[in-house]
Design an enzyme around this catalytic site. Structure first.
Site, PDB file in Angstrom:
ATOM      1  CE1 TYR A 142      54.555  32.533  12.086  1.00 11.95           C
ATOM      2  CE2 TYR A 142      53.189  34.505  11.955  1.00 11.95           C
ATOM      3  CZ  TYR A 142      54.139  33.669  11.397  1.00 11.95           C
ATOM      4  OH  TYR A 142      54.675  33.970  10.169  1.00 11.95           O
ATOM      5  CB  ILE A 180      49.490  44.693  23.473  1.00  8.55           C
ATOM      6  CG1 ILE A 180      48.955  45.611  24.568  1.00  8.55           C
ATOM      7  CG2 ILE A 180      49.625  45.464  22.165  1.00  8.55           C
ATOM      8  CD1 ILE A 180      49.835  46.812  24.858  1.00  8.55           C
ATOM      9  N   GLY A 181      48.194  42.159  21.298  1.00 10.18           N
ATOM     10  CA  GLY A 181      48.533  41.198  20.260  1.00 10.18           C
ATOM     11  C   GLY A 181      48.025  39.824  20.634  1.00 10.18           C
ATOM     12  CD1 TRP A 184      44.303  32.400  14.953  1.00 11.09           C
ATOM     13  CD2 TRP A 184      46.541  32.480  15.047  1.00 11.09           C
ATOM     14  NE1 TRP A 184      44.757  32.803  13.729  1.00 11.09           N
ATOM     15  CE2 TRP A 184      46.124  32.863  13.748  1.00 11.09           C
ATOM     16  CE3 TRP A 184      47.892  32.473  15.339  1.00 11.09           C
ATOM     17  CZ2 TRP A 184      47.031  33.213  12.739  1.00 11.09           C
ATOM     18  CZ3 TRP A 184      48.792  32.824  14.339  1.00 11.09           C
ATOM     19  CH2 TRP A 184      48.360  33.185  13.068  1.00 11.09           C
ATOM     20  CB  ALA A 205      38.869  40.585  11.003  1.00 16.59           C
ATOM     21  CB  CYS A 366      63.279  33.512  10.299  1.00 18.07           C
ATOM     22  SG  CYS A 366      62.391  34.894   9.556  1.00 18.07           S
TER      23      CYS A 366
END
Length: 386
Positions: A142, A180-181, A184, A205, A366
């Protein structure tokens, strides 16, 4: 006051579109804009409602009016791109000094404290893994892809992007990598396949559950683990750190904390691969406290950086960089097409028609930002002195 603000909004909007290469149509055959017969068309079907919302809060009302069906377009990104190109001058300069009198500020309950960040992330990333699976590609990535010349496959471009970040971070066999991040899990999987030992942090979660499953299915659970942890709580030291489009959720007041964590967690001689969405520095300074449609409906607590803002907040020097802004426009077009094609399936997960219009506007908004050049996204390499 409501009527007066609507009239002012109508006057400002009509003045703004006068020089734009778009066609704006209203009931009764009224047409505005400088666009010719091949220009994108914006159809205002309920002008009273459109200008009322625009007058109440322009930065939020424009998107809310699309969500409500007050205006339509068959080619949303095409219509929005000319607006994005002239973002800084849509409102006449003499009137811009009154911005602080009419614009809302970001609410205090969306500050990115440890608890606040978790709540903000939950509102977007925990919507539904099934939702994201139905408009992302098979890698479940993403963020902006990086297309090689002649390549149209989104999954291939996403893997190329991830490899670019891992290369900037110097990830190889035996590297101790902190991510960091998590997203998926695709970056963690690709790093583990290089032989790296990966610790990946997320505060979602839903993302952790699917990332754990994907890592296990890839057969790299012995090399990659996902922890439900805020970056501020990270401990240990690492040879490399990778972070892809997570910094936008940090919030301006926590930028020094974020970059301080990178420096604290990285060994001397270690490297960072960072991917960050950016905006022009002057626009950052002008709008950093504004509360926008994106904040209200998509990314609460979010704040884009500029390259100068990154440089001034990081004590680690940038040693490599590449821009992927137009690649992001292509990525968003892929997502929009997949979202539209799979809408019937997405609706089965409980998402309604207003959500559909909200997501269409988000993706088109976007895409227009990147197509116009108002937004950019950078892959940046940092290195800590030995």
């Amino acid at each position: 006051m409501t009527v007066l603000r609507a009239r002012i909004a109508e006057s400002l909007f009509r003045n703004a579109v006068r020089a734009l290469p778009v066609r704006v149509t209203l009931p009764g055959g009224v047409r505005w804009g400088a666009g010719g017969s091949n220009s994108p068309v914006m159809r205002i079907v309920r002008p009273d409602e459109f200008f009322r919302k625009l007058g109440a809060d322009a930065k939020i009302g424009f998107g809310e009016s699309y969500m409500a069906g007050d205006w339509n377009s068959g080619h949303l990104a095409d219509v929005l791109t000319p607006f994005a190109k002239r973002m800084a001058t849509l409102i006449p300069k003499p009137l811009q000094v009154f911005r602080h009198m009419v614009e809302r500020r970001q609410p205090s309950d969306e500050r990115n404290t440890v608890d606040g960040a978790r709540n903000n992330i939950h509102r977007h990333y925990d919507l539904s893994n099934d939702l994201f699976a139905n408009f992302l590609d098979e890698t479940m990535t993403y963020s902006a892809a990086w297309f090689a010349p002649g390549v149209t496959d989104l999954a291939e471009a996403q893997r190329r992007k991830i490899d670019g970040i891992l290369d900037y971070a110097g990830v190889r066999a035996g590297t101790r990598l902190l991510e960091i991040g998590t997203g998926w899990g695709e970056l963690a999987i690709r790093a583990a396949r290089r032989g790296a030992h990966v610790t990946s942090l997320t505060i979602s979660a839903e993302q952790k559950a699917l990332a754990d499953k994907r890592i296990a299915q890839a057969g790299v659970s012995h090399l990659a683990k996902v922890e439900l942890k805020d970056y501020r709580d990270a401990t240990g030291t690492y040879d490399a750190i990778a972070s892809v489009e997570m910094i936008e959720a940090v919030g301006r007041e926590y930028w020094p904390t974020y970059f301080g964590a990178l420096e604290r967690l990285l060994v001397p001689g270690g490297r960072v691969g960072l991917q960050a969405i950016t905006m022009p520095h002057d626009r950052l300074l002008a709008t950093s406290e504004s509360y926008t449609w994106i904040h209200k409906y998509v990314f609460p607590g979010g704040q884009l950086l500029s390259v100068p803002a990154i440089e001034s907040n990081s004590r680690l020097p940038i040693v490599a960089r590449r821009s992927l802004g137009q690649d992001y426009a292509r990525t968003l077009k892929h997502w929009h097409q997949r979202f539209t094609a799979n809408w019937d399936t997405i609706a089965e997960f409980g998402f309604d028609a207003q959500f559909k219009r909200m997501w269409e506007f988000y993706l088109g908004y976007c895409e227009a930002g990147f197509r116009s050049g108002y937004l950019d996204v950078w892959q940046l390499g940092f290195e800590k002195a030995r």
